[in-house]
Design an enzyme around this catalytic site. Sequence first.
Site, short mmCIF file in Angstrom:
data_model
loop_
_atom_site.label_atom_id
_atom_site.label_comp_id
_atom_site.label_asym_id
_atom_site.label_seq_id
_atom_site.Cartn_x
_atom_site.Cartn_y
_atom_site.Cartn_z
N LYS A 178 0.86 -1.19 0.00
CA LYS A 178 0.00 0.00 0.00
C LYS A 178 0.89 1.23 0.00
O LYS A 178 1.63 1.48 0.96
CB LYS A 178 -0.91 -0.01 1.22
CG LYS A 178 -1.80 1.22 1.29
CD LYS A 178 -2.82 1.12 2.39
CE LYS A 178 -3.66 2.38 2.45
NZ LYS A 178 -4.64 2.35 3.53
N ARG A 188 -10.49 10.27 1.61
CA ARG A 188 -10.46 10.92 2.93
C ARG A 188 -11.64 11.87 3.07
O ARG A 188 -12.16 12.04 4.18
CB ARG A 188 -9.10 11.58 3.14
CG ARG A 188 -8.01 10.51 3.24
CD ARG A 188 -6.64 11.01 3.61
NE ARG A 188 -5.67 9.93 3.44
CZ ARG A 188 -4.37 10.10 3.22
NH1 ARG A 188 -3.88 11.33 3.15
NH2 ARG A 188 -3.59 9.07 3.07
N GLU A 217 7.28 -6.52 1.29
CA GLU A 217 6.06 -6.39 2.12
C GLU A 217 5.07 -7.51 1.81
O GLU A 217 4.43 -8.07 2.70
CB GLU A 217 5.38 -5.03 1.86
CG GLU A 217 6.13 -3.83 2.38
CD GLU A 217 5.96 -3.63 3.89
OE1 GLU A 217 4.98 -4.16 4.46
OE2 GLU A 217 6.80 -2.94 4.49
N LYS A 232 -1.98 -1.50 -3.98
CA LYS A 232 -2.86 -0.33 -3.95
C LYS A 232 -2.04 0.94 -3.96
O LYS A 232 -1.09 1.03 -3.19
CB LYS A 232 -3.69 -0.41 -2.67
CG LYS A 232 -4.55 0.78 -2.39
CD LYS A 232 -5.15 0.68 -1.02
CE LYS A 232 -5.98 1.91 -0.77
NZ LYS A 232 -6.49 1.97 0.56
N SER A 258 -9.71 5.86 -4.88
CA SER A 258 -10.60 7.01 -5.07
C SER A 258 -10.05 8.02 -6.07
O SER A 258 -10.78 8.53 -6.92
CB SER A 258 -10.84 7.67 -3.72
OG SER A 258 -9.62 8.07 -3.11
N TYR A 297 -14.59 1.51 -7.42
CA TYR A 297 -15.84 2.27 -7.33
C TYR A 297 -16.62 2.20 -8.64
O TYR A 297 -17.77 2.62 -8.70
CB TYR A 297 -15.53 3.74 -6.95
CG TYR A 297 -14.74 3.82 -5.66
CD1 TYR A 297 -15.38 3.68 -4.43
CD2 TYR A 297 -13.36 4.00 -5.66
CE1 TYR A 297 -14.66 3.72 -3.25
CE2 TYR A 297 -12.63 4.04 -4.49
CZ TYR A 297 -13.28 3.89 -3.29
OH TYR A 297 -12.56 3.91 -2.12
#
Length: 307
Positions: A178, A188, A217, A232, A258, A297
Amino acid sequence: MVRETRLHPDDLIAPLFVREGIDEPQPIGSLPGQFQHSRASLREEVRQLKDLGVPAVILFGVPEHKDAEGSEAWNPDGVVQLALQDLRDDHGNDLVLIADLCVDEYTDHGHCGVLDDTGQPDNDATLELYEQIAVAQATAGADIVAPSGMMDGQVFAIREALDETGFDDIAVLAYAAKFATALYGPFRDAVDVQIVGGGDRKGYQQDVANAREAMEEIREDIGEGADIVMVKPAMPYLDVIARARAEVDIPIAAYHVSGEYAMVHAAAERGWLDLEAVAFEHTLAIKRAGADLILTYFARLLLEELQ
Ligand code: PBG
């Protein structure tokens, strides 16, 4: 006939927001077509998505009260826990319920953990909070918990907490790679988060310049027990998705975030891009790069077109 990659409803996970204490869904200005849902409007939205063939949703909560620790995140009557119960009642085992697991939507300072004296998240103290959230979400009916806070050791801590409380069949979808991107801005707004003092998450999210470190990671999270690993954002990190696909054999998720969605909408509103065509192109490219699951989305738009 010769297409190598095809989109299918089963590739998609719809991110949804549920807000405590509202009766009507509130449109999110920076995410056209997305809403902060009430419990009731969330149920209706999910019913429709399910009819369109979505296999899974991921929930984010917006609590009425925020505090230093983000305690509403593990309150059994917290908004996500109640929404999980609603959706479990509505859909039984026919829909996969994923809960984002973090505290930033619940803390008054907007960081993904409880703060130490320097104002940065205290990694190990935060793990204890994440363990409580995992158990609360599993108790409420989550099939999968998705830790997004990027604390070191979070997957191991959550796995252990779930196993110790009889939830060994609950899966962990780890936000593994991420990045500390500038593309989370509209999100946010969606969850009413401002990081205190104009701060950022560069202390715990990945440097956007580092792909090798992202792979480390991912490997660490798999070692700690992740069932699915996520990259992401998605579009600027297709190299990381492709690299992960070549190296690991568990499912890979990618989050078209987003900012990626908002950019396409903003350009389409001006008539500069064809919204639908770009939505399909982005999502198909993410799948082509190697993602098995795509959080987007655009889920509803894509599902409608795929009917
Ligand atoms: C943290 C979280 C974030 C997103 C998902 N989980 C925001 C952040 O790390 O600041 C971003 C999703 C998006 O931009 O669509 N709980």
